[in-house]
Write an enzyme that holds these catalytic residues in place. Structure first.
Site, PDB file in Angstrom:
ATOM      1  N   GLN A 185       1.075  -1.057   0.082  1.00 31.70           N
ATOM      2  CA  GLN A 185       0.531   0.352  -0.043  1.00 31.70           C
ATOM      3  C   GLN A 185       1.015   1.467  -0.146  1.00 31.70           C
ATOM      4  O   GLN A 185       2.075   1.051   0.469  1.00 31.70           O
ATOM      5  CB  GLN A 185      -0.673   0.046   1.141  1.00 31.70           C
TER       6      GLN A 185
ATOM      7  N   HIS B 108      -0.174  -4.436   4.116  1.00 30.76           N
ATOM      8  CA  HIS B 108      -1.562  -4.183   3.570  1.00 30.76           C
ATOM      9  C   HIS B 108      -1.840  -5.339   4.018  1.00 30.76           C
ATOM     10  O   HIS B 108      -1.798  -6.052   5.371  1.00 30.76           O
ATOM     11  CB  HIS B 108      -2.219  -3.803   3.258  1.00 30.76           C
TER      12      HIS B 108
ATOM     13  N   LYS C  20      -7.626 -13.153  10.416  1.00 25.88           N
ATOM     14  CA  LYS C  20      -8.302 -13.298   9.720  1.00 25.88           C
ATOM     15  C   LYS C  20      -7.599 -13.955   8.777  1.00 25.88           C
ATOM     16  O   LYS C  20      -8.142 -15.245   7.992  1.00 25.88           O
ATOM     17  CB  LYS C  20      -8.988 -11.611   9.341  1.00 25.88           C
ATOM     18  N   HIS C  21      -6.124 -13.441   8.970  1.00 27.19           N
ATOM     19  CA  HIS C  21      -5.647 -13.935   7.327  1.00 27.19           C
ATOM     20  C   HIS C  21      -3.902 -15.262   7.907  1.00 27.19           C
ATOM     21  O   HIS C  21      -4.388 -16.151   7.035  1.00 27.19           O
ATOM     22  CB  HIS C  21      -4.877 -13.409   6.210  1.00 27.19           C
TER      23      HIS C  21
ATOM     24  N   PHE D  28      -4.273  -3.516  13.584  1.00 23.30           N
ATOM     25  CA  PHE D  28      -4.175  -3.980  12.769  1.00 23.30           C
ATOM     26  C   PHE D  28      -3.158  -5.279  12.628  1.00 23.30           C
ATOM     27  O   PHE D  28      -3.931  -6.487  11.440  1.00 23.30           O
ATOM     28  CB  PHE D  28      -2.817  -2.571  12.220  1.00 23.30           C
TER      29      PHE D  28
ATOM     30  N   HIS E 291      -5.303  -7.908  13.887  1.00 14.99           N
ATOM     31  CA  HIS E 291      -6.190  -8.344  12.614  1.00 14.99           C
ATOM     32  C   HIS E 291      -5.882  -9.094  11.531  1.00 14.99           C
ATOM     33  O   HIS E 291      -6.146 -10.063  10.891  1.00 14.99           O
ATOM     34  CB  HIS E 291      -7.084  -7.230  11.579  1.00 14.99           C
ATOM     35  N   GLU E 292      -4.380  -8.748  10.758  1.00 12.90           N
ATOM     36  CA  GLU E 292      -4.014  -9.150   9.692  1.00 12.90           C
ATOM     37  C   GLU E 292      -3.740 -10.963  10.333  1.00 12.90           C
ATOM     38  O   GLU E 292      -4.041 -11.460   9.612  1.00 12.90           O
ATOM     39  CB  GLU E 292      -3.099  -8.054   9.095  1.00 12.90           C
TER      40      GLU E 292
END
Length: 229
Positions: free
Chosen positions: A36, A63, A120-121, A113, A116-117
């Site tokens: 990003q 990102h 989730k991933h 942040f 979350h990454e």
């Protein structure tokens, strides 16, 4: 003969169980490494907030590193009990602040942040990465590309100028060996600007590959601003 048939049946059951375990362990085919441009994140009506550590470098930040499937779908939130633990990446924190910065408001330290990454991933690639390995791999892959150097060495500079999609893709292909998927967003005046770049990585998280499927991002048009940061 009956014993042979029984042995064959048992072998087939074992193979089926093993295949099922492999399928459960790896429910994806490749990764997107998504980079990003911070100037484009900030140059919108929503604006941005610098992290508590200060303004990040004027370079492409990460990102995420996202497991995806060849059919365009993707797994997510694969291990709710495996929450992000900053202590597991303590040796990577300075690199994460510089190369994977948070720009969301209100200003933060990046933990939300990164959490979350990972949750989730990253947890969906637990067959190849633990938490530390996931972030370390993303940092390594990002550094391996050298996207900003590829662009500037081909005359595509973050100075508020406008470039064609072909110029941007060509410069990155020339400098990195891979053509990214280019995603744009809009500044306050409605101009299309270079926002995110998607590169594909093999399922082991080791090497860049040609993308088996492209994401569905906002189209760029052919007059793309590369804003300063």
């Amino acid at each position: 003969m009956a014993a042979a048939r029984l042995s064959l049946s048992l072998l087939l059951v074992v193979l089926a169980v093993a295949a099922g375990q492999r399928a459960a362990a790896q429910d994806y085919d490749f990764f997107y490494l998504v980079l990003q441009w911070p100037g484009s994140y900030c140059d919108t009506k929503q604006s941005c907030c610098y992290p508590k550590s200060g303004k990040p470098p004027a370079d492409f930040g990460i990102h995420g590193l996202w497991p995806n499937r060849d059919d365009g779908s993707y797994p997510q939130n694969c291990s709710p009990d495996n929450a992000f633990n900053p202590s597991k990446v303590s040796d990577l924190l300075s690199s994460l602040r510089a190369k994977w910065p948070t720009l969301a408001c209100p200003s933060g330290d990046g933990h939300k942040f990164w959490g979350h990454e990972w949750e989730k991933h990253g947890t969906c690639a637990a067959n190849v990465f633990d938490e530390h390995g996931y972030f370390q791999a993303a940092l390594r892959l990002r550094d391996q590309l050298g996207v900003l150097a590829a662009l500037t060495s081909n005359g595509v500079n973050p100075d508020g100028g406008y470039y064609t999609l072909r110029q941007i893709k060509g410069a990155i292909q020339d400098g990195t060996g891979f053509e990214p998927y280019v995603e744009c967003n809009r500044d306050e005046a409605g101009n299309s600007q270079l926002y995110q770049l998607y590169f594909c990585v093999d399922a082991a998280g080791d090497s860049f590959v040609e993308c088996p499927v492209l994401p569905s991002g906002r189209p760029c048009g052919n007059r793309i601003e590369f804003p300063a940061f």
